[in-house]
Write an enzyme that holds these catalytic residues in place. Structure first.
Site, short mmCIF file in Angstrom:
data_model
loop_
_atom_site.label_atom_id
_atom_site.label_comp_id
_atom_site.label_asym_id
_atom_site.label_seq_id
_atom_site.Cartn_x
_atom_site.Cartn_y
_atom_site.Cartn_z
CE LYS A 229 -4.32 -1.80 1.90
NZ LYS A 229 -5.31 -1.74 2.99
NE ARG A 263 -8.09 -8.48 1.92
CZ ARG A 263 -7.89 -7.73 0.85
NH1 ARG A 263 -6.94 -6.79 0.85
NH2 ARG A 263 -8.65 -7.88 -0.23
#
Length: 285
Positions: A229, A263
């Site tokens: 991210k 995740r």
């Protein structure tokens, strides 16, 4: 027989093979069924069975199937459009790999219902029920584990100058309020996700990560989505394609602060991080 504590009970979550003990960290592999997810190499529209097989071989405990991009500014699909993308991959993966726990990443209650009827075991809702007011009732009817995530705004506008006075306190307060609503409906199998990157600046994301241990006050499993991210890329000056090392470092930091589920896009490296973390825990216990 030893009495099961509330903490232990809340960390035993139904899965494809009975109860999954989330006191030992687990890895959730991301299978993107979208053409526009932020990390191009994660898109598996045409090779989802191969991707699922690879992740299972690498040690994934859970696969998370998502047919709607929730990257900042992504265009929202209707429930029907999302289900059209999701239906075949979910059914085929469920049939081919019945032993793997399948999570479906959706904020549409109708997609959640159809997904569970087609083989999904968990629902992972990035909106925490804020984008579909029928979601909590649907989960109560389905009686499946639910990932409750925090988001400020919607995927379309969440990164338009997110503002908090105290991001940790406000995220925890929001999650506590939503948790109470779920408990009132009889939903007990809950996983908490602070929502890294969903309506937070880079600095706010790191404030959350630094205080991740505070979320143990929920006495529930904590899931983190940090993989590739912008909180990695904006600090290191990398692109998502170059962010594996940074992601693995953040995963290790999250494990040290109490994360129960990672995740991830890269299962092998996350599984290695978990193994090394557990070895260190064993050596210091």
């Amino acid at each position: 027989m030893a009495k099961v504590t509330l903490f232990e009970k809340r960390h035993l979550i139904p899965s494809a093979k009975g109860l999954m003990d989330l006191r030992t960290p687990k890895v959730m592999g991301i299978i993107n069924l979208t053409p526009d997810s932020f990390y191009g190499q994660s898109r598996a529209i045409d090779h989802f069975l191969d991707r699922a097989s690879e992740m299972i071989d690498e040690g994934a405990d859970i696969l998370d199937l998502g047919a709607q991009s929730t990257r900042p500014g992504a265009e929202r699909l209707s429930a029907e459009e999302e289900w059209d993308r999701l239906k075949r991959p979910l059914q085929e993966i469920s049939h081919r790999f019945p032993e793997i726990t399948l999570s479906v990443d959706t904020f549409h209650s109708e997609v959640a219902r159809r997904a569970v009827e087609s083989g999904a075991h968990w629902i992972n809702d990035v909106s925490g029920g804020t984008l579909d007011d029928r979601m909590f009732d649907t989960i109560a009817e389905l009686r499946v584990p639910y990932v409750l995530m925090h988001i400020q705004g919607t995927p379309e506008n969440m990164q338009n100058d997110p503002i908090y006075e105290d991001v940790v306190a406000e995220v925890m307060k929001h999650l506590a309020e939503r948790e109470f609503q779920l408990l009132e409906k009889g939903i007990n199998d809950l996983i908490i996700d602070p929502g890294f990157g969903f309506g937070k600046t880079v600095e706010q994301n790191y404030d959350l990560l630094a205080s991740l241990g505070s979320f143990s006050n929920f006495q529930r499993p904590i899931m983190v989505g940090l993989s590739r991210k912008s909180m990695v890329n904006r600090v290191l000056g990398t692109r998502p394609e170059e962010a594996l090392n940074g992601s693995t470092i953040l995963h290790t930091m999250a494990l040290e602060r109490g994360a129960n589920i990672l995740r991830v896009h890269d299962v092998r490296e996350a599984v290695q991080a978990v193994k090394l973390f557990l070895q260190l825990e064993k050596s210091t216990s």
